[in-house]
Design a protein around this motif. Sequence first.
Motif, PDB file in Angstrom:
ATOM      1  N   GLU A   1     -25.020 -29.533  -4.004  1.00  0.00           N
ATOM      2  CA  GLU A   1     -26.063 -30.440  -4.490  1.00  0.00           C
ATOM      3  C   GLU A   1     -25.498 -31.448  -5.481  1.00  0.00           C
ATOM      4  O   GLU A   1     -24.583 -31.155  -6.252  1.00  0.00           O
ATOM      5  CB  GLU A   1     -27.172 -29.623  -5.144  1.00  0.00           C
ATOM      6  N   LYS A   2     -26.051 -32.642  -5.462  1.00  0.00           N
ATOM      7  CA  LYS A   2     -25.722 -33.674  -6.438  1.00  0.00           C
ATOM      8  C   LYS A   2     -26.967 -34.035  -7.230  1.00  0.00           C
ATOM      9  O   LYS A   2     -28.074 -34.033  -6.705  1.00  0.00           O
ATOM     10  CB  LYS A   2     -25.170 -34.930  -5.753  1.00  0.00           C
ATOM     11  N   GLN A   3     -26.770 -34.353  -8.509  1.00  0.00           N
ATOM     12  CA  GLN A   3     -27.865 -34.730  -9.378  1.00  0.00           C
ATOM     13  C   GLN A   3     -27.488 -35.963 -10.190  1.00  0.00           C
ATOM     14  O   GLN A   3     -26.324 -36.377 -10.218  1.00  0.00           O
ATOM     15  CB  GLN A   3     -28.214 -33.580 -10.337  1.00  0.00           C
ATOM     16  N   ASP A   4     -28.476 -36.552 -10.845  1.00  0.00           N
ATOM     17  CA  ASP A   4     -28.187 -37.597 -11.824  1.00  0.00           C
ATOM     18  C   ASP A   4     -27.536 -36.947 -13.037  1.00  0.00           C
ATOM     19  O   ASP A   4     -27.957 -35.873 -13.485  1.00  0.00           O
ATOM     20  CB  ASP A   4     -29.477 -38.303 -12.246  1.00  0.00           C
ATOM     21  N   CYS A   5     -26.490 -37.573 -13.562  1.00  0.00           N
ATOM     22  CA  CYS A   5     -25.746 -36.976 -14.663  1.00  0.00           C
ATOM     23  C   CYS A   5     -26.592 -36.969 -15.943  1.00  0.00           C
ATOM     24  O   CYS A   5     -27.074 -38.029 -16.371  1.00  0.00           O
ATOM     25  CB  CYS A   5     -24.448 -37.741 -14.913  1.00  0.00           C
TER      26      CYS A   5
ATOM     27  N   ASN B   1     -26.794 -39.778  -9.082  1.00  0.00           N
ATOM     28  CA  ASN B   1     -26.233 -38.972  -7.992  1.00  0.00           C
ATOM     29  C   ASN B   1     -24.718 -38.761  -8.123  1.00  0.00           C
ATOM     30  O   ASN B   1     -23.989 -38.766  -7.138  1.00  0.00           O
ATOM     31  CB  ASN B   1     -26.557 -39.626  -6.637  1.00  0.00           C
ATOM     32  N   THR B   2     -24.237 -38.588  -9.357  1.00  0.00           N
ATOM     33  CA  THR B   2     -22.794 -38.404  -9.578  1.00  0.00           C
ATOM     34  C   THR B   2     -22.458 -37.043 -10.163  1.00  0.00           C
ATOM     35  O   THR B   2     -21.280 -36.718 -10.291  1.00  0.00           O
ATOM     36  CB  THR B   2     -22.255 -39.490 -10.524  1.00  0.00           C
ATOM     37  N   PHE B   3     -23.452 -36.256 -10.521  1.00  0.00           N
ATOM     38  CA  PHE B   3     -23.216 -34.952 -11.133  1.00  0.00           C
ATOM     39  C   PHE B   3     -23.123 -33.910 -10.028  1.00  0.00           C
ATOM     40  O   PHE B   3     -24.092 -33.389  -9.548  1.00  0.00           O
ATOM     41  CB  PHE B   3     -24.339 -34.624 -12.111  1.00  0.00           C
ATOM     42  N   GLY B   4     -21.930 -33.576  -9.601  1.00  0.00           N
ATOM     43  CA  GLY B   4     -21.690 -32.684  -8.463  1.00  0.00           C
ATOM     44  C   GLY B   4     -20.661 -33.342  -7.562  1.00  0.00           C
ATOM     45  O   GLY B   4     -20.075 -34.368  -7.910  1.00  0.00           O
ATOM     46  N   GLU B   5     -20.374 -32.774  -6.390  1.00  0.00           N
ATOM     47  CA  GLU B   5     -21.110 -31.711  -5.731  1.00  0.00           C
ATOM     48  C   GLU B   5     -20.937 -30.398  -6.476  1.00  0.00           C
ATOM     49  O   GLU B   5     -19.858 -30.070  -6.933  1.00  0.00           O
ATOM     50  CB  GLU B   5     -20.630 -31.556  -4.290  1.00  0.00           C
ATOM     51  N   SER B   6     -22.019 -29.598  -6.515  1.00  0.00           N
ATOM     52  CA  SER B   6     -21.931 -28.297  -7.168  1.00  0.00           C
ATOM     53  C   SER B   6     -21.105 -27.336  -6.323  1.00  0.00           C
ATOM     54  O   SER B   6     -21.139 -27.382  -5.094  1.00  0.00           O
ATOM     55  CB  SER B   6     -23.335 -27.737  -7.400  1.00  0.00           C
TER      56      SER B   6
END
Length: 413
Positions: free
Chosen positions: A16-20, A27-32
């Motif tokens: 999953e990717k999230q907003d940092c 959409n840069t926080f990840g990929e987990s």
Amino acid sequence: CGFAKTYIIGEIDRGEKQDCPACGSKNTFGESRYWLRPPGFAHPVDIEEMTSPDEIPETSYATRAKLTMETPSDEAQWTTVNERVRVLRERKHLLVSNTGPKRDGYSYCVKCGRIEATSDPTPLLAAPHRKPFPDEREGICEGAGTTHHIVLGTDFITDIALFSMEVTAPLSLLPGQYSTDVALRTISEVLAKAASLLLEIEPGELMAEYRPSLTPEGRDGLKAEIFLYDTLPGGAGFTSQLINRGPELLQRALKLVMTCPENCDASCYRCLRSFKNKYEHKLLDRHVAAELLEFLITGALPNFDRNRLAKSTKLLYNDLVRQGIEAFEFKLNSSITIKGKKITNAPILASAKNGLQTVIALSAPLTLNYADDAGIRQLQETSDGPEVLVVNELLIRGNLPAATRDVLQHMRG
């Protein structure tokens, strides 16, 4: 921006990717990935130790410690150093991870415990393979139990001194910017060194790391944080002694970056470099750190090193001339006249064949798009003057081809 955080399995999905939450980028926080704390390491019994320099496998290194706690909003928890700096005493877990070669993680056989880099060109774990430990009865693991892209890591609790630093325009500490990384990495190193000298302890007893402030101001580049921590797990109480010595610590750090015995251009082993920070040598620049520290201490926008600005201007000029582009003519330190009146000198004056002129000026590393010369800033406000293009000095020193390319692309429209 370097921010990291762990979640309990099930809180988010793998990949999953999230907003940092630190820098706010989308959409840069990840990929987990799965994060594993290994109980220990052992060399596989079926592989000979590599002793030849030609056989050394691709190596990977653990990240610096990451602080995952939120920035406290309660002002009463903070100790004020001055109007721009405050410090918080904490005792929290720090996170250290190893993402493997090429940051692709590791493949891990859950049946026998054998592990290899996911980026390995000749993977063994995809098929039946030897167990990494002696087993006379069943020496072969059947496989079919391999999980990929595992991140190895650990966390430990220790004493922390969290310094929050606030700047105002035109200074900027925008997360992810090269100039921000240089400034904060250098200040992290010099604060750790200054703290060791102040407390009269060994340099390895304290370390420092930086991150964006987890606030709206941090995402806008107006706040950043540096945390000093005791390297001894559990803490040794060293950083706790810095809470009420903030002004003294900043002054000692400024003296260190201003007085290199070799008077080096950026950093050297006499001032900031060491074997411990060898992988960050390109990010250590004492002049950039001095610019930020002077502002944090005095509140006034400091003048960046004039000699270095002049050298960088000539470096850019020579590279532009070297391109041999007939459509443009470049002049160094050329006077600008508007309506018969001399306004200022252009560090670099670019003239196109159609008569259009562009003034190319430099900004200090932390003042993006803000010309260092006051006359150039005045020229920017003049409607009937030539166009002004501002280039960051640190970009010229760190990536001259990119700086030249940006200038030429701008002039070509």
